[in-house]
Scaffold this motif. Structure first.
Motif, PDB file in Angstrom:
ATOM      1  N   GLU A  57      56.386  11.308  31.014  1.00 29.67           N
ATOM      2  CA  GLU A  57      57.224  12.206  31.765  1.00 29.67           C
ATOM      3  C   GLU A  57      58.246  13.174  31.285  1.00 29.67           C
ATOM      4  N   GLN A  58      58.650  12.753  30.070  1.00 28.98           N
ATOM      5  CA  GLN A  58      59.553  13.490  29.282  1.00 28.98           C
ATOM      6  C   GLN A  58      58.346  14.665  28.570  1.00 28.98           C
ATOM      7  N   THR A  59      57.496  14.269  28.016  1.00 27.01           N
ATOM      8  CA  THR A  59      56.434  15.096  27.410  1.00 27.01           C
ATOM      9  C   THR A  59      55.969  16.281  28.356  1.00 27.01           C
ATOM     10  N   VAL A  60      55.751  15.783  29.513  1.00 29.04           N
ATOM     11  CA  VAL A  60      55.117  17.012  30.647  1.00 29.04           C
ATOM     12  C   VAL A  60      56.282  17.669  30.914  1.00 29.04           C
ATOM     13  N   ASN A  61      57.530  17.273  30.642  1.00 33.27           N
ATOM     14  CA  ASN A  61      58.654  18.263  30.960  1.00 33.27           C
ATOM     15  C   ASN A  61      58.891  19.321  29.980  1.00 33.27           C
TER      16      ASN A  61
ATOM     17  N   ARG B 148      49.647  20.903  36.031  1.00 37.16           N
ATOM     18  CA  ARG B 148      50.353  20.975  37.301  1.00 37.16           C
ATOM     19  C   ARG B 148      51.932  21.344  37.083  1.00 37.16           C
ATOM     20  N   ALA B 149      52.539  20.998  36.016  1.00 35.83           N
ATOM     21  CA  ALA B 149      54.209  21.026  35.855  1.00 35.83           C
ATOM     22  C   ALA B 149      53.967  22.489  35.271  1.00 35.83           C
ATOM     23  N   VAL B 150      53.160  23.144  34.359  1.00 36.92           N
ATOM     24  CA  VAL B 150      53.189  24.277  33.954  1.00 36.92           C
ATOM     25  C   VAL B 150      52.836  25.477  34.955  1.00 36.92           C
ATOM     26  N   ALA B 151      51.998  25.049  35.855  1.00 36.18           N
ATOM     27  CA  ALA B 151      51.507  26.149  36.686  1.00 36.18           C
ATOM     28  C   ALA B 151      52.703  26.213  37.807  1.00 36.18           C
ATOM     29  N   GLU B 152      53.571  25.040  38.210  1.00 41.54           N
ATOM     30  CA  GLU B 152      54.672  25.079  39.068  1.00 41.54           C
ATOM     31  C   GLU B 152      55.808  25.983  38.464  1.00 41.54           C
ATOM     32  N   GLU B 153      55.937  25.723  36.939  1.00 44.48           N
ATOM     33  CA  GLU B 153      57.067  26.551  36.418  1.00 44.48           C
ATOM     34  C   GLU B 153      56.657  28.078  36.197  1.00 44.48           C
TER      35      GLU B 153
ATOM     36  N   GLY C 178      53.621  29.660  37.363  1.00 49.96           N
ATOM     37  CA  GLY C 178      52.529  30.355  38.087  1.00 49.96           C
ATOM     38  C   GLY C 178      51.311  30.204  37.501  1.00 49.96           C
ATOM     39  N   ALA C 179      50.378  29.586  38.439  1.00 47.46           N
ATOM     40  CA  ALA C 179      48.944  29.232  38.154  1.00 47.46           C
ATOM     41  C   ALA C 179      48.275  30.309  37.364  1.00 47.46           C
ATOM     42  N   GLU C 180      48.569  31.559  38.140  1.00 45.63           N
ATOM     43  CA  GLU C 180      47.879  32.621  37.479  1.00 45.63           C
ATOM     44  C   GLU C 180      48.182  33.211  36.118  1.00 45.63           C
ATOM     45  N   ARG C 181      49.210  32.262  35.537  1.00 39.59           N
ATOM     46  CA  ARG C 181      49.627  32.804  33.990  1.00 39.59           C
ATOM     47  C   ARG C 181      49.145  31.541  33.257  1.00 39.59           C
ATOM     48  N   THR C 182      48.558  30.372  33.769  1.00 41.48           N
ATOM     49  CA  THR C 182      48.445  29.175  32.922  1.00 41.48           C
ATOM     50  C   THR C 182      46.657  28.900  32.801  1.00 41.48           C
ATOM     51  N   GLY C 183      46.562  28.540  31.625  1.00 43.29           N
ATOM     52  CA  GLY C 183      45.111  28.275  31.322  1.00 43.29           C
ATOM     53  C   GLY C 183      44.928  26.848  30.357  1.00 43.29           C
ATOM     54  N   ILE C 184      43.954  26.302  30.326  1.00 40.25           N
ATOM     55  CA  ILE C 184      43.885  25.415  29.332  1.00 40.25           C
ATOM     56  C   ILE C 184      42.660  25.401  28.615  1.00 40.25           C
ATOM     57  N   ARG C 185      42.752  24.726  27.204  1.00 40.91           N
ATOM     58  CA  ARG C 185      41.614  24.880  26.240  1.00 40.91           C
ATOM     59  C   ARG C 185      41.107  23.286  26.330  1.00 40.91           C
ATOM     60  N   LEU C 186      39.789  23.309  26.592  1.00 40.21           N
ATOM     61  CA  LEU C 186      39.119  21.954  26.478  1.00 40.21           C
ATOM     62  C   LEU C 186      37.806  21.864  25.529  1.00 40.21           C
ATOM     63  N   SER C 187      37.696  20.909  24.675  1.00 34.85           N
ATOM     64  CA  SER C 187      36.551  20.787  23.911  1.00 34.85           C
ATOM     65  C   SER C 187      35.692  19.392  24.045  1.00 34.85           C
TER      66      SER C 187
ATOM     67  N   TYR D 249      34.945  15.462  36.340  1.00 33.64           N
ATOM     68  CA  TYR D 249      36.402  14.917  37.022  1.00 33.64           C
ATOM     69  C   TYR D 249      37.680  15.924  36.988  1.00 33.64           C
ATOM     70  N   LEU D 250      37.783  16.221  35.442  1.00 34.17           N
ATOM     71  CA  LEU D 250      39.134  16.842  35.046  1.00 34.17           C
ATOM     72  C   LEU D 250      38.878  18.256  35.381  1.00 34.17           C
ATOM     73  N   VAL D 251      37.746  18.848  35.426  1.00 33.94           N
ATOM     74  CA  VAL D 251      37.540  20.385  35.658  1.00 33.94           C
ATOM     75  C   VAL D 251      37.657  20.530  37.170  1.00 33.94           C
ATOM     76  N   ARG D 252      37.293  19.628  38.186  1.00 31.15           N
ATOM     77  CA  ARG D 252      37.278  19.701  39.495  1.00 31.15           C
ATOM     78  C   ARG D 252      38.811  19.575  39.905  1.00 31.15           C
ATOM     79  N   GLU D 253      39.496  18.755  39.219  1.00 24.70           N
ATOM     80  CA  GLU D 253      40.934  18.632  39.511  1.00 24.70           C
ATOM     81  C   GLU D 253      41.712  19.731  39.087  1.00 24.70           C
ATOM     82  N   LEU D 254      41.558  20.335  38.200  1.00 28.42           N
ATOM     83  CA  LEU D 254      42.081  21.285  37.426  1.00 28.42           C
ATOM     84  C   LEU D 254      41.933  22.711  38.509  1.00 28.42           C
ATOM     85  N   ASN D 255      40.795  22.743  38.749  1.00 27.91           N
ATOM     86  CA  ASN D 255      40.263  23.783  39.549  1.00 27.91           C
ATOM     87  C   ASN D 255      41.115  23.985  40.923  1.00 27.91           C
TER      88      ASN D 255
END
Length: 360
Positions: free
Chosen positions: A150-154, A212-217, A219-228, A248-254
């Motif tokens: 939880e602290q790492t998410v924060n 979710r935490a970053v997007a809340e902080e 804005g989702a419109e300024r948040t991206g994620i890199r996956l490999s 599953y992950l991409v559905r949820e992130l979408n």
């Protein structure tokens, strides 16, 4: 149909073309994690691309893995990055700062607090890492408690806010390349039996919570994620369920409406097509082995909205100009990829075509 020279919209970021600079660790930060004195020039030289994705910046002391990587969690870090973002903007491009927690891919000698690395589980990757005294085996990490997760998410949340304070146009969450977030995906690195381990929903939970935490902080419109997907970097093995985890992950992130997903692609074309279908926002695609003659093909086909390039841009600051006229690129000097001399050799001294012509 689009081509790489048309503008694009990535969340609320407008890019002048559909080329991106991929994130690349350069290990040239100051001892306290502030970007080095030449970083602003390095990034501004490469501002011909529409979007620059910075090297990974750790969101906390625990997040550092390698020597001399930058942070984005102190006032000094913010001030240092502000010089970088201002230089990139003045040169006509946009920049997002990548938030990178290395997890178990670390060594106590490389971090400011010299503590044991943290990870989903106490499983060492079985690989060496470079330290100030040379290559050393990566020690066994310590498993994060639920409270520490939880602290790492924060930590990611606060680092995202600091990145915006530093003038970045957004952030990219590093969920790839064998680092902490991907470590949660892999059954051979994540042996947990609580809500963060076991089935694919649990192993994807940490990534979703961070996003979710970053997007809340900020804005989702300024948040991206890199996956490999499928990457085995850092000793990871995502197993037979790996592709389904990413679906599953991409559905949820979408559902979060993030600005972009950035895929470092390792060859599973069926999965890539599924990700494209499941994702409603911008998709940035990085094929590490893409030949120069194929630049633009994924944008043209509609598979990607932007294409990201690493070594081509690292070694050729005028990559865009040369691409337009079909000129040869500089040859990258692999020996100077990491660290380097104070004069910026292998960092800011790669010549442009005009500089080469002037030297004749």
């Amino acid at each position: 149909m689009s081509d790489i020279w048309t503008p694009a919209k990535v969340g609320n970021i407008e890019t002048k073309n559909r080329l991106a600079m991929a994130p690349m660790t350069r290990s040239r930060a100051q001892a306290d994690g502030t970007p080095g004195p030449l970083a602003a020039k390095y990034y501004a030289q490469r501002a011909g691309v529409g979007l620059i994705i910075s090297e990974g910046a750790q969101p906390s002391e625990d997040g550092q893995g390698y020597l001399a990587t930058p942070g984005i969690y102190t006032d000094a870090h913010v001030q240092g990055w502000r010089g970088v973002t201002s230089a990139v903007h003045a040169a006509g491009s946009r920049i997002v700062i990548q938030l990178m927690h290395a997890g178990r891919t670390s060594h106590p000698d490389n971090t400011p607090h010299h503590r044991q690395a943290v990870a989903p589980s106490a499983v060492a990757p079985g690989a060496p890492i470079f330290t100030a005294t040379g290559m050393q085996p990566i020690p066994e990490p310590r498993a994060l408690t639920v409270e520490e997760i939880e602290q790492t998410v924060n930590d990611f949340r606060k680092a995202a806010r600091r990145a915006i304070e530093a003038g970045a146009d957004g952030v990219e969450i590093h969920g790839a390349s064998g680092y902490l977030i991907q470590q949660f995906f892999a059954p051979n690195a994540n042996l947990r039996t609580d809500a963060y381990g076991g089935g694919i929903e649990n192993r994807a939970r940490f990534a979703i919570e961070v996003a979710r935490a970053v997007a809340e902080e900020i804005g989702a419109e300024r948040t991206g994620i890199r996956l490999s997907p499928g990457a085995t970097l850092g000793g990871l093995d995502e197993g037979a369920e790996g592709p389904d985890l990413y679906r599953y992950l991409v559905r949820e992130l979408n559902k979060l409406g993030l600005a972009f997903v950035h895929i470092m692609h390792f060859g599973n074309e069926a999965l890539l097509a599924d990700i494209r279908r499941l994702w409603d926002q911008a998709l940035i695609l990085n094929r590490p082995d893409r030949a120069l003659e194929n630049v633009g093909s994924d944008v043209k086909s509609g598979l990607a909205d932007l294409e990201a390039y690493g070594q081509f841009v690292l070694s050729t600051p005028d990559f865009v100009e040369r691409l337009k006229i079909g000129a040869a690129m500089n040859v990258p000097d692999r020996g100077s990829f990491y660290g380097g001399s104070p004069d910026g050799a292998g960092y800011i001294d790669y010549p442009t075509l005009s500089e080469m012509a002037g030297a004749k």
